[in-house]
Design a protein around this motif. Structure first.
Motif, short mmCIF file in Angstrom:
data_model
loop_
_atom_site.label_atom_id
_atom_site.label_comp_id
_atom_site.label_asym_id
_atom_site.label_seq_id
_atom_site.Cartn_x
_atom_site.Cartn_y
_atom_site.Cartn_z
N UNK A 67 0.81 -1.20 0.00
CA UNK A 67 0.00 0.00 0.00
C UNK A 67 0.85 1.26 0.00
N UNK A 68 1.94 1.24 0.75
CA UNK A 68 2.83 2.40 0.78
C UNK A 68 3.50 2.62 -0.57
N UNK A 69 3.87 1.53 -1.23
CA UNK A 69 4.48 1.66 -2.56
C UNK A 69 3.51 2.29 -3.56
N UNK A 70 2.24 1.92 -3.49
CA UNK A 70 1.27 2.52 -4.40
C UNK A 70 1.06 4.01 -4.10
N UNK A 71 1.14 4.38 -2.84
CA UNK A 71 1.03 5.80 -2.48
C UNK A 71 2.22 6.59 -3.04
N UNK A 72 3.41 5.99 -2.96
CA UNK A 72 4.60 6.66 -3.52
C UNK A 72 4.48 6.76 -5.04
#
Length: 345
Positions: free
Chosen positions: A136-141
């Motif tokens: 999820x954090x990767x998609x936010x980045x």
């Protein structure tokens, strides 16, 4: 004006993956391309991005044909299913990549990176390695990286499909907030995501767009039975609408938005619920779903329907009534199989 797609066709040899598609995305609006896997929606998005050459038709921005304009000069931002972050860069380096390509001064780039990480809920993550982030954090980045150069159009191809259901639901809400005021085209096979994110939905099937409209309109009035099935309708019954009330063999239901006349109702699993009055039947199956209990009920005439209830069990007798939130109105040109009985082929 924004994006306009006119008569677009994309072929792979003799196969037409996209056929004669017209589509518009107005400035500041979010449009979801919604359809099952293999329907051509990602191919259409790639053609808009310039990654696939069209066999016919045009992709235009503010009326100007983009034929011959390479991907990096279209000023479109791209977010793919897996994010595609640079593993050798930290979070700040990933987000700032497009800014560096445009020659933005370092101080201004740092400010923009901090602004966007705050927007996507990752303030203070600048020095984190991208390989240390959750999915999820990767998609936010990836979203922050795509937004950094202030693209005139954001293209998102199944941006949440690689995540688990609970995380997808939370990120869909966050993404809807982030996209406010952004011009975006989102590809998804999940109608919950489409209706959460988009101002307008374009339903695609077999390379063609079969329906466009606001989410509420598409949900309430699917263009045809196949579209209704894709949107969760499992049974269909003929009905008559009069003064905003639809009457069928399962009872009457208030649909104040429905035009008068003969109609076909599409029933989702939530269309029938326990009530004091209505049609009677016996519970023959009970299935636990993620957020509800679904019942299979055999009516007194022998036909079976789905219903939602948490306290009933197999062999219990139940009275069911129609719930408007689970009912769709299908085009009157459509007729269900086994007219006069609930159909769920």
């Amino acid at each position: 004006m924004g994006l306009t797609v006119e008569g677009l066709t994309v072929r792979y040899g003799s196969l037409a993956a996209v056929s004669d598609v017209d589509l518009a995305v107005a400035d500041g609006s979010v449009v979801a391309l919604l359809g099952p896997s293999g329907c051509g929606k990602s191919t259409l998005l790639r053609a808009v991005a310039g990654l696939e050459p069209p066999a016919a038709g045009r992709v235009c921005w503010d009326g100007a044909d983009l034929a011959g304009v390479p991907v990096h000069r279209r000023e479109f931002g791209l977010v793919f299913q897996d994010g595609q972050l640079f593993p050798h860069r930290d979070v700040a380096g990933n987000v700032a990549f497009g800014l560096g390509m445009r020659g933005v001064p370092r101080a201004s780039a740092r400010e923009r990176v901090a602004e966007l990480l705050d927007l996507v809920g990752l303030a203070g993550y600048e020095a984190r390695r991208s390989t240390e982030l959750s999915g999820g954090e990767q998609q936010r980045v990836a979203l922050a990286r795509a937004l950094a150069p202030r693209p005139r159009l954001l293209l998102l191809d199944e941006p949440l499909s690689a995540l688990d259901r609970a995380l997808r639901e939370q990120l869909a809400l966050d993404l809807a907030r982030v996209l406010t005021g952004t011009t975006a085209l989102v590809v998804t096979h999940d109608h919950d995501e489409a209706f959460t994110l988009a101002d307008h939905v374009a339903v695609m099937r077999a390379g063609r767009i079969v329906q466009t409209g606001p989410p509420t309109k598409v949900w309430r009035e699917p263009a045809d039975e196949e579209t209704a099935r894709f949107l969760g309708c499992g049974a269909f019954v003929p009905a008559t609408v009069h003064n905003g009330v639809a009457t069928c063999e399962l009872g009457a239901v208030e649909l104040p938005w429905a035009p008068p006349g003969e109609a076909v109702l599409g029933l989702r699993p939530t269309a029938l619920r326990p009530a004091v009055t209505g049609v009677k039947g016996d519970v023959v199956q009970r299935v636990h779903r993620r957020d509800h209990v679904r019942l299979r009920v055999r009516l007194e005439d022998g036909h079976e329907v789905d219903a939602v209830a948490g306290v009933l069990d197999v062999a219990d007798t139940v009275t069911l009534a129609l719930d408007p939130d689970g009912v769709a109105l299908i085009s009157r040109r459509e007729r269900p199989s086994g007219r006069g009985r609930p159909s769920s082929r």
